[in-house]
Design an enzyme around this catalytic site. Structure first.
Site, PDB file in Angstrom:
ATOM      1  N   HIS A  69       0.838  -1.205   0.000  1.00  0.00           N
ATOM      2  CA  HIS A  69       0.000   0.000   0.000  1.00  0.00           C
ATOM      3  C   HIS A  69       0.873   1.255   0.000  1.00  0.00           C
ATOM      4  CE1 HIS A  69      -3.281   2.690   1.643  1.00  0.00           C
ATOM      5  NE2 HIS A  69      -2.212   3.306   2.117  1.00  0.00           N
ATOM      6  N   GLU A  70       1.869   1.293   0.872  1.00  0.00           N
ATOM      7  CA  GLU A  70       2.726   2.481   0.966  1.00  0.00           C
ATOM      8  C   GLU A  70       3.557   2.679  -0.298  1.00  0.00           C
ATOM      9  OE1 GLU A  70       2.439   4.697   3.183  1.00  0.00           O
ATOM     10  OE2 GLU A  70       0.995   3.531   4.327  1.00  0.00           O
TER      11      GLU A  70
ATOM     12  N   GLU B 281      -5.949   7.030  -0.695  1.00  0.00           N
ATOM     13  CA  GLU B 281      -5.861   5.891   0.208  1.00  0.00           C
ATOM     14  C   GLU B 281      -6.630   4.695  -0.344  1.00  0.00           C
ATOM     15  OE1 GLU B 281      -3.863   5.619   2.699  1.00  0.00           O
ATOM     16  OE2 GLU B 281      -3.174   7.674   2.484  1.00  0.00           O
TER      17      GLU B 281
END
Length: 302
Positions: free
Chosen positions: A144-145, A218
């Site tokens: 995700h990051e 996000e």
């Protein structure tokens, strides 16, 4: 030579929002500087040099300042073999260069990425996150990051946040410097009294624009990470676990982490009544889990 795209799924919606945000932020920036130039005509060289200097400093050093503020310390493969191994696997899957790897000594379970691009990127996990997650869950969080790095939305958020910072500084200087106490009825006096109001309005608009982009990015990072790893359930488990553990973290630690929520994998709130919850930089846990559930169904189809 320009490097080819990574294997992270492209998100045209994110790209459109990033371009739109930068365009609107640019307009606000022009308005703010224009007002300052109109009010303080004799000081225009100082205004231009000051704003240009702040912009350059924000662009080149904000990622380092953010990493330092959140306690990130770069680690070697010998110091953190599991963390480096997970990053190596994600880089191989995504076909992208390895970022710098860091650990922040904090019991708040979280992770974040900073950097203007792939060459300057840094991915950091807290000791609290490393202690609580299983390997596949950690892989989902770090994927995700790294999606933020691959899609370059980290750089856009860094630049977009600059105007809000500048407007906030101008507002405080105007109020503390007594601009609002100028009772002159001439045009210059009236314009000077308007500086705090204009700066405050610019700050609010900038804040809302970055929040709208942040919430979408996000969801985009969750989606890209789930598709890259092929395990949306692992990312969902990490989200549930980290969100649940936040309630057990001391309020003092959450209060220290709260200013950096826009960077974090999961936001940290110091209280249930916190205004930050209403203006959160992240979508709700339910929205994120619903999206991952839909992706699981899609991937399960023959």
């Amino acid at each position: 030579m320009t490097r080819t795209r990574s294997r992270y799924a492209p998100d045209h919606g994110l790209t459109t929002r990033m371009v739109t945000t930068m365009f609107l932020i640019g307009l606000l920036y022009v308005v703010l500087v224009g007002v300052l130039l109109a009010v303080l005509r004799g000081a225009w060289p100082i205004i231009l040099i000051f704003t240009a200097g702040l912009f350059i400093a924000q662009f080149w050093f904000s990622d380092r300042i953010a990493a330092f503020s959140m306690g990130a310390r770069e680690v070697t493969p010998e110091e953190a073999p599991e963390l480096h191994g997970t990053i190596d696997r994600i880089c191989a899957l995504a076909d992208m260069p390895k970022p710098r790897v860091a650990i922040a000594r904090s019991d708040v379970p979280n992770a974040f990425a900073t950097g203007r691009g792939e060459k300057s990127a840094l991915v950091c996990a807290t000791t609290g996150l490393l202690r609580r997650l299983e390997p596949e869950e950690l892989e989902g969080v770090l994927a995700h990051e790294m999606s933020h790095v691959a899609h370059r939305d980290v750089a856009v958020m860094t630049i977009a946040s600059f105007l809000g910072v500048l407007a906030g500084i101008v507002t405080r200087v105007a109020l503390w410097g007594g601009f609002s106490r100028n009772r002159s009825s001439d045009p210059v006096g009236i314009a000077i009294m308007l500086i705090p109001l204009i700066s405050a309005a610019v700050y609010c608009l900038s804040f809302l624009l970055t929040r709208l982009l942040s919430r979408y990015r996000e969801l985009s990072a969750d989606r890209a990470a789930a598709l890259l790893t092929g395990r949306p359930s692992a990312l969902a488990a990490a989200l549930t676990k980290v969100s649940g553990q936040m309630a057990r973290i001391p309020t003092e630690d959450l209060r220290k982490a709260e200013p950096y929520n826009a960077f974090y994998f999961v936001p940290a709130f110091s209280s249930k009544e916190s205004l930050s919850r209403l203006l959160s930089s992240h979508p709700t846990l339910e929205q994120r889990l619903d999206q991952l559930a839909r992706i699981s169904v899609e991937l399960a189809r023959p």
